[in-house]
Design a protein around this motif. Sequence first.
Motif, PDB file in Angstrom:
ATOM      1  N   ARG A 498       0.832  -1.204   0.000  1.00 28.76           N
ATOM      2  CA  ARG A 498       0.000   0.000   0.000  1.00 28.76           C
ATOM      3  C   ARG A 498       0.864   1.250   0.000  1.00 28.76           C
ATOM      4  NH1 ARG A 498      -3.684   0.940   4.309  1.00 28.76           N
ATOM      5  NH2 ARG A 498      -4.548   2.426   2.848  1.00 28.76           N
ATOM      6  N   ARG A 499       1.919   1.220   0.777  1.00 30.51           N
ATOM      7  CA  ARG A 499       2.804   2.372   0.846  1.00 30.51           C
ATOM      8  C   ARG A 499       3.452   2.637  -0.509  1.00 30.51           C
ATOM      9  NH1 ARG A 499       5.313   4.667   5.360  1.00 30.51           N
ATOM     10  NH2 ARG A 499       7.120   5.953   4.872  1.00 30.51           N
ATOM     11  N   TRP A 500       3.872   1.581  -1.204  1.00 33.38           N
ATOM     12  CA  TRP A 500       4.501   1.728  -2.519  1.00 33.38           C
ATOM     13  C   TRP A 500       3.518   2.357  -3.508  1.00 33.38           C
ATOM     14  CZ3 TRP A 500       3.705   0.296  -7.522  1.00 33.38           C
ATOM     15  CH2 TRP A 500       4.794   0.395  -8.390  1.00 33.38           C
ATOM     16  N   VAL A 501       2.261   1.868  -3.504  1.00 37.54           N
ATOM     17  CA  VAL A 501       1.250   2.402  -4.428  1.00 37.54           C
ATOM     18  C   VAL A 501       0.978   3.869  -4.127  1.00 37.54           C
ATOM     19  CG1 VAL A 501      -1.160   2.240  -5.170  1.00 37.54           C
ATOM     20  CG2 VAL A 501       0.183   0.157  -4.816  1.00 37.54           C
ATOM     21  N   LEU A 502       0.885   4.232  -2.854  1.00 34.51           N
ATOM     22  CA  LEU A 502       0.634   5.623  -2.497  1.00 34.51           C
ATOM     23  C   LEU A 502       1.792   6.521  -2.929  1.00 34.51           C
ATOM     24  CD1 LEU A 502      -0.942   5.123   1.038  1.00 34.51           C
ATOM     25  CD2 LEU A 502      -2.108   5.949  -1.005  1.00 34.51           C
ATOM     26  N   GLN A 503       3.012   6.027  -2.820  1.00 37.78           N
ATOM     27  CA  GLN A 503       4.161   6.799  -3.282  1.00 37.78           C
ATOM     28  C   GLN A 503       4.092   7.024  -4.791  1.00 37.78           C
ATOM     29  OE1 GLN A 503       7.314   4.331  -1.759  1.00 37.78           O
ATOM     30  NE2 GLN A 503       7.566   5.570   0.087  1.00 37.78           N
ATOM     31  N   LYS A 504       3.649   6.003  -5.529  1.00 36.50           N
ATOM     32  CA  LYS A 504       3.497   6.143  -6.978  1.00 36.50           C
ATOM     33  C   LYS A 504       2.404   7.155  -7.323  1.00 36.50           C
ATOM     34  CE  LYS A 504       6.605   3.332  -8.643  1.00 36.50           C
ATOM     35  NZ  LYS A 504       7.712   3.849  -9.480  1.00 36.50           N
ATOM     36  N   ILE A 505       1.315   7.141  -6.539  1.00 38.06           N
ATOM     37  CA  ILE A 505       0.246   8.112  -6.786  1.00 38.06           C
ATOM     38  C   ILE A 505       0.780   9.524  -6.595  1.00 38.06           C
ATOM     39  CG2 ILE A 505      -1.960   8.999  -5.923  1.00 38.06           C
ATOM     40  CD1 ILE A 505      -2.714   6.129  -5.191  1.00 38.06           C
ATOM     41  N   ILE A 506       1.530   9.749  -5.533  1.00 41.71           N
ATOM     42  CA  ILE A 506       2.104  11.076  -5.277  1.00 41.71           C
ATOM     43  C   ILE A 506       3.015  11.498  -6.434  1.00 41.71           C
ATOM     44  CG2 ILE A 506       3.585  12.420  -3.741  1.00 41.71           C
ATOM     45  CD1 ILE A 506       0.862  11.725  -2.559  1.00 41.71           C
ATOM     46  N   SER A 507       3.831  10.557  -6.923  1.00 39.37           N
ATOM     47  CA  SER A 507       4.726  10.867  -8.051  1.00 39.37           C
ATOM     48  C   SER A 507       3.937  11.253  -9.295  1.00 39.37           C
ATOM     49  CB  SER A 507       5.630   9.670  -8.353  1.00 39.37           C
ATOM     50  OG  SER A 507       6.472   9.387  -7.260  1.00 39.37           O
ATOM     51  N   GLN A 508       2.848  10.527  -9.538  1.00 41.00           N
ATOM     52  CA  GLN A 508       2.016  10.832 -10.706  1.00 41.00           C
ATOM     53  C   GLN A 508       1.349  12.199 -10.576  1.00 41.00           C
ATOM     54  OE1 GLN A 508       2.058   9.341 -13.454  1.00 41.00           O
ATOM     55  NE2 GLN A 508       1.373   7.214 -13.433  1.00 41.00           N
ATOM     56  N   ILE A 509       0.903  12.521  -9.381  1.00 43.73           N
ATOM     57  CA  ILE A 509       0.281  13.831  -9.174  1.00 43.73           C
ATOM     58  C   ILE A 509       1.279  14.943  -9.456  1.00 43.73           C
ATOM     59  CG2 ILE A 509      -0.743  15.375  -7.449  1.00 43.73           C
ATOM     60  CD1 ILE A 509      -1.900  12.893  -6.071  1.00 43.73           C
ATOM     61  N   ARG A 511       3.852  14.870 -11.384  1.00 45.21           N
ATOM     62  CA  ARG A 511       4.239  14.908 -12.797  1.00 45.21           C
ATOM     63  C   ARG A 511       3.105  15.393 -13.700  1.00 45.21           C
ATOM     64  NH1 ARG A 511       8.245  10.774 -14.299  1.00 45.21           N
ATOM     65  NH2 ARG A 511       6.941  10.265 -16.098  1.00 45.21           N
ATOM     66  N   TYR A 512       1.884  15.373 -13.216  1.00 42.22           N
ATOM     67  CA  TYR A 512       0.723  15.634 -14.073  1.00 42.22           C
ATOM     68  C   TYR A 512       0.702  17.072 -14.596  1.00 42.22           C
ATOM     69  CZ  TYR A 512      -4.076  16.483 -15.512  1.00 42.22           C
ATOM     70  OH  TYR A 512      -5.187  16.838 -16.226  1.00 42.22           O
TER      71      TYR A 512
END
Length: 558
Positions: A498-509, A511-512
């Motif tokens: 879950r922590r890894w996925v949340l970190q990816k979401i933050i990265s995507q935000i 970069r958007y």
Amino acid sequence: MTRLLSLPPELLNYISDLCEMQEIKSLRLVCKQLDEQLASDVLDTLAFHMHKDRYQKTMDILRTLYREPHGAAPRVTKHLVLRSLSPQHDENPSTIYHYIGGELVEQPEPQVPQEILDAEAELENILLDALHSLKSVESVRWEPGESDKKWAHTSVLDALLSYTNLTKLEAYLPYALIPVPFHLLTTLREIDFDEHVSKDKTIGRRSFDNLAQLLAHSPPGQITRLAVHREWYKTRTSQAYSLHDLFRFVDQNGPPWTLKHLELFHSFVRLDPVTASHLRHLRSLRLEHALEPVRQPIVLGVRGSFDQCGVVPDDVFERQQAVGTSLNQFWMDLARERIFLEEIWITNIVPGFLQYLTMYSGLKKLSLWDGLWDNTPGSETVAENFFGEPFKLATHINSLEHLSIHITYEGSWCLGWHNLDQLCRLKSLKVLEMSVIRADVEFPETEHDAESHQEDFFKVLVDTIALKLPNLQKLILGSAVLERLRGQKLGTLAHMHRRWVLQKIISQIERYRAPPSYSRLPVLRSWRRDFYPEVFLLADGTSVLGYREECASAEIDE
């Protein structure tokens, strides 16, 4: 200053709303008139919480109330929060052991300092009169502390009985030492009662009986909100509450209630002549871990596991059937009685509920939790039915403003390609909260990766939602656990995923970047971090919207 004092009270209140709390405190020191007019901004809510490392400030406030019962706070304080009322309370209790003679021996607790004992003795003398002075209190939240003495609870409840304007009470009783006299608090309109993990089981039961007495004798229309939460562990078979328990003392020939909001935690529910008439005006319902009469129930255990209970005895099963029914039947009975809700919060998503949604329009807020499925096919089937054709929210597309789907495991309940088009039909939506799966937030790190990478789902998601949901104000994205872990105790592996996925979401935000034609974006929230739209300048000089974080927190929902 003269011009400020000459302003109408409404304008002065508007100005104070724009000020920070410290600025308001400074303004109160300017003169007596400002002190009087701004007192409610500072003293509207008083919160008392003591522990051994920090109790002097609370003692100072109580001393002031005791000595000045006609001061500003007694006139303007509307909301009161009471937690630990003992200077001996330890926020982080621990037991220390030492090796003595090759064995672990528990070290005796250190002696309580004399200044703390003196403070507690003074508190016993002033607490009742200090609380009594707050004559304008309208709402109270009471969460007794583990170190509280019985005299402290007696003082609190005596004070509550003196509040003639008290309309709302939230009582959380794991450490309560005496029952709450709900039946004597005859001005209440909104009640939250939680006996979760109460040490003395008789305290919770006697408090509940007092609550049932209050409900039976309150004038029709007085009580509009009721929430009853009970300890869930090991109470499924014989001790669980039911909706019928609330009506135990109600005269069935008397006028019905006009209850607007109802919350039940770990209770049996059944609509019949005893209960249905009192729920005619219900607009909001929260059912958390609702129970069904079954011979050998499977229940949610510790950290996501599932436990099978023993066989329910015949006499207990008969009592359960008298006050409970299947949840499929419950939702069909609601529809039959034409009790159509505007707000729903449930953890048991059953086919009958999905059918209920299609039978009316006007739903405004929906919160769903999926944690009670012990198998993947059951969860997936209901999710596909919910998002499939006909879309179960199709009749609510012009009314639904808030949709939250909290899921434990990755699958069809997550926000993805399979349901994005259906969700974009909800034109009135203001808040959308869902989880995404790992595969949809991964992005290429190199050009070689990009050549084989699928279409960027995250960018498509935000682009599409911003375009097709013009009223959306906030999009909240979470993460879920790997499906293969369903039914197991959730530990480090699930947390790391879950922590890894949340970190990816933050990265995507971060970069958007929106298309140049976009003039608005919803606020994005993930991992308790808020990202607000902001204009960015691209290399070619084009201005586009993107996201910048307002504030950061390293905390994560467990």
